[in-house]
Motif scaffolding. Structure first.
Motif, short mmCIF file in Angstrom:
data_model
loop_
_atom_site.label_atom_id
_atom_site.label_comp_id
_atom_site.label_asym_id
_atom_site.label_seq_id
_atom_site.Cartn_x
_atom_site.Cartn_y
_atom_site.Cartn_z
N ARG A 3 0.83 -1.21 0.00
CA ARG A 3 0.00 0.00 0.00
C ARG A 3 0.86 1.25 0.00
NH1 ARG A 3 -1.23 3.65 3.45
NH2 ARG A 3 -0.20 2.57 5.17
N ARG A 4 1.94 1.23 0.79
CA ARG A 4 2.81 2.40 0.87
C ARG A 4 3.53 2.65 -0.46
NH1 ARG A 4 4.24 4.20 6.24
NH2 ARG A 4 3.02 3.07 7.81
N VAL A 5 3.90 1.60 -1.16
CA VAL A 5 4.53 1.77 -2.47
C VAL A 5 3.57 2.48 -3.42
CG1 VAL A 5 5.34 0.55 -4.54
CG2 VAL A 5 6.17 -0.12 -2.27
N ASP A 6 2.31 2.07 -3.40
CA ASP A 6 1.32 2.70 -4.28
C ASP A 6 1.06 4.15 -3.85
OD1 ASP A 6 -0.49 2.70 -6.44
OD2 ASP A 6 -2.17 2.22 -5.11
N ASP A 7 0.99 4.38 -2.55
CA ASP A 7 0.74 5.74 -2.04
C ASP A 7 1.88 6.68 -2.41
OD1 ASP A 7 -1.68 5.02 -0.99
OD2 ASP A 7 -1.01 4.93 1.10
N LEU A 8 3.12 6.23 -2.20
CA LEU A 8 4.24 7.14 -2.49
C LEU A 8 4.35 7.42 -3.99
CD1 LEU A 8 7.11 5.67 -3.67
CD2 LEU A 8 7.00 4.62 -1.41
N ALA A 9 3.97 6.41 -4.81
CA ALA A 9 3.98 6.63 -6.25
C ALA A 9 3.04 7.77 -6.63
CB ALA A 9 3.58 5.36 -6.99
N GLN A 10 1.85 7.76 -6.05
CA GLN A 10 0.85 8.76 -6.41
C GLN A 10 1.05 10.09 -5.68
OE1 GLN A 10 -3.30 7.17 -6.89
NE2 GLN A 10 -2.42 5.31 -6.04
N LEU A 11 1.31 10.03 -4.38
CA LEU A 11 1.34 11.25 -3.57
C LEU A 11 2.68 11.96 -3.61
CD1 LEU A 11 -0.67 9.95 -0.48
CD2 LEU A 11 -1.52 11.13 -2.52
N ARG A 12 3.77 11.20 -3.64
CA ARG A 12 5.10 11.83 -3.64
C ARG A 12 5.61 12.12 -5.04
NH1 ARG A 12 8.12 12.43 0.79
NH2 ARG A 12 7.46 11.45 2.73
N PHE A 13 5.34 11.20 -5.97
CA PHE A 13 5.94 11.34 -7.29
C PHE A 13 4.94 11.70 -8.39
CE2 PHE A 13 8.72 8.21 -5.05
CZ PHE A 13 9.83 9.03 -4.93
N GLY A 14 3.66 11.80 -8.05
CA GLY A 14 2.67 12.20 -9.04
C GLY A 14 2.45 11.18 -10.14
N LEU A 15 2.65 9.90 -9.83
CA LEU A 15 2.50 8.85 -10.82
C LEU A 15 1.10 8.23 -10.73
CD1 LEU A 15 5.97 7.14 -10.27
CD2 LEU A 15 5.33 8.75 -12.09
N ALA A 16 0.81 7.32 -11.66
CA ALA A 16 -0.51 6.70 -11.68
C ALA A 16 -0.61 5.53 -10.71
CB ALA A 16 -0.83 6.21 -13.10
N ALA A 17 0.51 4.82 -10.49
CA ALA A 17 0.45 3.63 -9.63
C ALA A 17 1.84 3.15 -9.28
CB ALA A 17 -0.32 2.51 -10.33
N GLY A 18 1.91 2.41 -8.17
CA GLY A 18 3.11 1.70 -7.77
C GLY A 18 2.71 0.31 -7.33
N VAL A 19 3.43 -0.71 -7.81
CA VAL A 19 3.01 -2.10 -7.62
C VAL A 19 4.18 -2.96 -7.18
CG1 VAL A 19 2.08 -4.15 -8.80
CG2 VAL A 19 1.22 -1.87 -9.38
N LEU A 20 3.90 -3.94 -6.31
CA LEU A 20 4.85 -4.99 -5.96
C LEU A 20 4.30 -6.31 -6.49
CD1 LEU A 20 5.80 -4.06 -2.27
CD2 LEU A 20 7.09 -3.61 -4.36
N ALA A 21 5.17 -7.12 -7.07
CA ALA A 21 4.75 -8.41 -7.64
C ALA A 21 5.78 -9.47 -7.27
CB ALA A 21 4.61 -8.31 -9.15
N LEU A 22 5.32 -10.73 -7.21
CA LEU A 22 6.20 -11.83 -6.78
C LEU A 22 5.89 -13.09 -7.58
CD1 LEU A 22 8.42 -12.33 -4.59
CD2 LEU A 22 6.59 -13.27 -3.16
N GLU A 23 6.93 -13.78 -8.02
CA GLU A 23 6.78 -15.04 -8.74
C GLU A 23 6.63 -16.22 -7.78
OE1 GLU A 23 9.49 -14.50 -12.80
OE2 GLU A 23 10.01 -15.97 -11.29
N GLY A 24 6.18 -17.33 -8.36
CA GLY A 24 6.28 -18.60 -7.66
C GLY A 24 4.94 -19.23 -7.35
N PRO A 25 4.96 -20.54 -7.19
CA PRO A 25 3.73 -21.25 -6.84
C PRO A 25 3.37 -21.08 -5.37
CG PRO A 25 5.57 -22.78 -6.95
CD PRO A 25 6.10 -21.45 -7.40
N GLU A 26 4.33 -20.62 -4.55
CA GLU A 26 4.04 -20.43 -3.13
C GLU A 26 3.09 -19.26 -2.93
OE1 GLU A 26 7.02 -20.33 -4.43
OE2 GLU A 26 8.26 -21.97 -3.62
N ASN A 27 2.72 -19.06 -1.67
CA ASN A 27 1.80 -17.98 -1.36
C ASN A 27 2.38 -16.63 -1.76
OD1 ASN A 27 0.02 -19.79 -0.21
ND2 ASN A 27 0.83 -19.54 1.86
N THR A 28 1.50 -15.76 -2.21
CA THR A 28 1.87 -14.39 -2.53
C THR A 28 1.32 -13.48 -1.45
OG1 THR A 28 1.80 -14.83 -4.92
CG2 THR A 28 1.66 -12.53 -4.22
N PRO A 29 2.12 -12.56 -0.91
CA PRO A 29 1.63 -11.68 0.16
C PRO A 29 0.41 -10.89 -0.26
CG PRO A 29 4.02 -11.48 -0.09
CD PRO A 29 3.53 -12.28 -1.25
#
Length: 225
Positions: free
Chosen positions: A103-129
């Motif tokens: 959530r903080r990555v997305d917030d700083l993208a929009q509020l601090r840098f004026g961008l449309a979005a910030g996203v975290l992504a993870l590979e693998g068959p295991e659980n994704t946060p």
């Protein structure tokens, strides 16, 4: 022979200077020559710059001032970006869990840098946060266009899915590979801009890569449940 005569007729600048010093009236009394040089003789035998010479000096000064303003503007923009990045690091370090980090990555993208979005992504068959995008194995390589690449700047159609329903507004991206936990799981931090020139391939990725390293260290605080 004509080449030899031209060679013999070339003037030595030092010889010309010495001649004029010995014969100053030759220059001062030749109004046409002074005019061609953009000079004029004022009272008391003082040689002044004429309009043409002043125009050349003014043009040179204007060019120098323009370059200086551009350099100053670039320096201010770089300083502002670094200041925002340092503030973003503090925000990320205060994350309470993986979902809060995303959530903080997305917030700083929009509020601090004026961008449309910030996203975290993870590979693998295991659980994704919670709050992170789930990727299949090898998808990071596909998005970055190569398993050796750590960053990608510009527009990448293969990355639009990272931004979900906001993907249709994304015109350029800044993406950095993540490697989290042991054994390492591959992931991405991605920032999307609605401006096609927001991120371009010729831009440096140093600040985004710095944020990626902060995300890696922060995410490793907690196991994936």
């Amino acid at each position: 022979m004509s080449g030899a005569r031209a060679e013999d007729q070339r003037l030595d600048p030092e010889a010309v200077r010495a001649f004029l010093l010995e014969n100053p009236d030759l220059l001062k009394d030749d109004d046409a020559l002074l005019g061609d040089l953009g000079l004029r003789v004022a009272g008391d035998n003082v040689v002044e710059f004429g309009p043409a010479a002043l125009a050349r000096v003014h043009a040179a000064h204007k060019r120098e001032a323009t370059v200086r303003r551009k350099l100053e503007a670039t320096a201010r923009e770089n300083f502002a970006a670094q200041a925002q990045t340092h503030g973003a690091v503090i925000d990320l370090l205060e994350s309470r869990n993986h979902a809060d980090l995303a959530r903080r990555v997305d917030d700083l993208a929009q509020l601090r840098f004026g961008l449309a979005a910030g996203v975290l992504a993870l590979e693998g068959p295991e659980n994704t946060p919670a709050g992170w995008r789930s990727l299949v194995e090898g998808q990071v390589d596909m998005i970055l266009d190569g398993h050796q690449r750590l960053t990608r700047m510009g527009f990448a159609p293969t990355a639009l899915g990272l931004f979900g329903e906001r993907g249709e507004t994304i015109q350029s991206m800044a993406m950095v590979r993540l490697a989290i936990w042991e054994p390492a799981r591959q992931g991405l931090i991605a920032f999307g801009s609605a401006d096609p020139q927001g991120f371009t391939p010729d831009m440096g990725a140093e600040l985004v890569a710095f944020l990626a390293r902060v995300v890696e260290r922060t995410a490793e605080r907690w196991p994936v449940l």
